[in-house]
Design an enzyme around this catalytic site. Structure first.
Site, short mmCIF file in Angstrom:
data_model
loop_
_atom_site.label_atom_id
_atom_site.label_comp_id
_atom_site.label_asym_id
_atom_site.label_seq_id
_atom_site.Cartn_x
_atom_site.Cartn_y
_atom_site.Cartn_z
N ARG A 59 0.82 -1.23 0.00
CA ARG A 59 0.00 0.00 0.00
C ARG A 59 0.84 1.27 0.00
NH1 ARG A 59 -2.68 -0.76 5.96
NH2 ARG A 59 -0.82 -1.80 6.74
N ASP B 289 -4.36 -22.78 16.03
CA ASP B 289 -3.12 -22.53 15.29
C ASP B 289 -2.50 -23.82 14.74
OD1 ASP B 289 -1.06 -20.76 14.41
OD2 ASP B 289 0.24 -21.50 16.01
N HIS C 14 1.37 -25.60 5.30
CA HIS C 14 2.75 -25.84 4.86
C HIS C 14 3.27 -27.21 5.31
CE1 HIS C 14 3.81 -24.38 8.87
NE2 HIS C 14 4.92 -25.07 8.72
N HIS D 162 -2.60 -28.51 10.92
CA HIS D 162 -1.46 -29.42 10.78
C HIS D 162 -1.72 -30.81 11.40
CE1 HIS D 162 0.35 -25.75 9.67
NE2 HIS D 162 0.74 -25.38 10.85
N GLU E 166 7.12 -27.47 20.19
CA GLU E 166 8.08 -26.39 19.93
C GLU E 166 8.76 -26.02 21.24
OE1 GLU E 166 6.37 -23.15 17.16
OE2 GLU E 166 4.66 -23.92 18.25
#
Ligand SMILES: NC(=O)c1ccc[n+]([C@@H]2O[C@H](COP(=O)([O-])OP(=O)(O)OC[C@H]3O[C@@H](n4cnc5c(N)ncnc54)[C@H](OP(=O)(O)O)[C@@H]3O)[C@@H](O)[C@H]2O)c1
Length: 509
Positions: free
Chosen positions: A50, A243, A186, A248, A224
């Protein structure tokens, strides 16, 4: 991923080209495809942002991202110069519908009806609030009309709940056909995740034992060691269930539980995954406390360093009810998996950064060996390692050398890196290449995303309606809250200890 170039010229329009996702993942992946000569001969990256800016200023900004995040390291000047010649820039406010006519003009010139063979990939690396306006803008400007030559790519989060997903999806599907919509998870682009299908369906030895007769349970861990980092504004509204589990972990479950497809093609594979979603037993609101566990990290230690708790992280509310850990017990109600629990867990600030799937086999039906030889020590299991190690480990019992009869668990290990000895592409490289050739096999179809939201809504509702009284409830650097231990202990089981790089063969807790 094949090594050939897509045949047609491609213009990839990157909405949000100045943002974090573009710098860290999308553009480094495009650059690596360029180095591997896997971009089309005629390729343009049209960044959209933008602010007014020259194309070379965007290229300089993207260079920084590639230098910092690409697996190939800092680009050689000559390579970067050749790549950056393909970068262009257009400034537009994505909330302004008229601006999409400027975009069409830029892409197709004044005569939009002129037929060329160029294919367009519209990549939404923007806040999710812009997904619907962008789809509408593209649709109304006629840029979605070519059903084969125009594709749109969306990133998670696809909604915040079932209703908001439906809203985003209806904006997408109003202008684009399902075959034009590429929803990225992903995880599906990771080599080891694709290898689950290769292992199951290209080898005859696993299928006969891949069922309730031989499998005791399946445990999927995505852990994680990182905390929330700079993502608090997003994560506070999301939490671990939205999330990680909604996308996933459920995708991994589908790959383990699905029936063999007739053909390796997008619809066939996604149909088989959808069969699994359809077979997942719905979670009743009354059962949430029994089938789900949540946690939030307290201060603790990660690799010898003191770390703060979630509520002390910048941008997190003092009394935040956001879960940084989620565990679920799911059942797949079909012929193959009846009564075999699938335990899913994911968390931040855990004891190790590791993603893996453990298939725990049943005990032998009859114990011929006396208890004194150690047969009770270990279950046999197959571990599919997704990260950081990519490989497969079979844990089984063997006799210790020596005159005395003693049994001990041992490991048979396959390592991707050792077996193939070539660098593996990043997930985004695989996925971007697939988008350019129009192969949707590794992308999420709308019915699957919707089914995932539907499954989790009772848990989300119960959790948001009943703030956790015990948060924070696990120390950083541990394997999560007691409630998650109780979830599996109720079935007489433990969480299987993930295989870690430092493991000696057979090591278990
Ligand atoms: N970052 C990740 O690792 C990651 C991972 C998975 C999914 N995602 C998803 O990917 C998307 C992008 O995330 P991000 O982290 O890259 O966000 P970000 O850093 O905030 O970037 C957002 C981009 O959108 C642009 N933008 C915002 N409003 C605009 C408008 N009205 N008109 C034109 N451009 C506008 C921003 O331009 P300005 O530069 O002008 O602000 C910026 O380039 C999000 O949906 C996110 O959930 C991100």
């Amino acid at each position: 991923m094949n090594a050939r170039r897509p045949d047609q010229p491609v213009v990839l329009v990157l909405f949000g080209a100045t943002g974090d996702l573009s710098a860290r993942l999308v553009v480094p992946a495009l650059y690596n495809l360029f180095l591997a000569e896997q971009l089309p001969e005629q390729f343009t990256l049209l960044g959209v942002g933008r602010h007014e800016m020259e194309a070379h200023a965007l290229a300089d900004k993207l260079h920084e991202g590639v230098a910092n995040y690409s697996r190939s390291g800092k680009p050689a000047r000559e390579d970067w110069d050749r790549f950056s010649e393909r970068i262009d820039y257009l400034h537009m406010n994505l909330k302004d519908k008229d601006a999409f006519n400027d975009l069409r003009h830029r892409l197709q010139g004044p005569d939009a009806s002129a037929k060329d063979k160029t294919e367009y990939v519209f990549y939404m690396a923007t806040p999710p609030s812009l997904f619907a306006p962008i789809a509408e803008g593209l649709g109304e400007a006629g840029l979605a009309r070519d059903r084969k030559g125009s594709r749109i790519v969306v990133e998670k989060p696809l909604g915040h709940d079932l209703d908001s997903f439906r809203q985003i999806n209806s904006a997408l599907t109003h202008h684009f056909e399902e075959s034009q919509i590429f929803r990225i998870d992903h995880f599906l682009g990771k080599e080891t995740v694709q290898n689950i299908m290769a292992m199951r369906f290209a080898n005859p030895i696993f299928e006969p034992i891949w069922n309730r007769r031989y499998v005791d349970h399946v445990a999927i861990t995505v852990a994680e060691t990182l905390g929330v980092e700079h993502r608090a504004p997003y994560y506070e509204k999301s939490g671990a269930l939205r999330d990680m589990v909604q996308n996933h972990l459920l995708q991994l479950l589908c790959l383990v539980a699905m029936e063999p497809p007739v053909a390796y093609d997008a619809d066939d594979i996604r149909d088989r995954k959808m069969d699994v979603m359809h077979a997942l037993r719905p979670i009743d609101r009354d059962e949430v406390s029994e089938l789900a566990a949540r946690g939030q990290y307290a201060p603790g230690w990660i690799e010898g360093t003191a770390v703060s708790g979630y509520r002390q992280e910048p941008g997190v509310a003092d009394q935040s009810n956001t879960e940084t850990y989620a565990a679920l017990k799911l059942q797949v109600d079909n012929w193959r998996w009846q009564d075999v629990p699938f335990y899913l867990r994911t968390g931040k600030r855990m004891a190790a950064a590791v993603s893996e799937i453990s298939i725990r086999f049943r005990d032998v039906p009859h114990r011929a060996f006396p208890a004194s030889v150690g047969l009770n020590a270990q279950p046999v299991r197959l571990v599919i390692q997704i990260q950081p190690h990519e490989g497969i480990v079979l844990k089984f019992m063997a006799k210790e050398p020596g005159s005395q009869l003693r049994l001990r668990p041992v490991d048979m290990r396959f390592s991707y890196a050792e077996a193939f000895n070539v660098p593996t592409p990043d997930a985004y490289e695989t996925l971007l290449w697939d988008v350019m050739i129009g192969d949707a096999t590794l992308f999420m179809r709308s019915d699957q995303v919707e089914a995932a939201w539907r499954l989790l809504m009772p848990v989300l509702d119960v959790w948001s309606g009943n703030p956790a009284a015990d948060f924070p409830n696990y120390r950083s650097g541990t394997w999560g809250p007691e409630a998650a231990e109780a979830l599996v202990a109720r079935d007489g089981r433990n969480w299987l200890t993930p295989t870690l790089p430092s493991d000696r063969p057979g090591d278990e807790s």
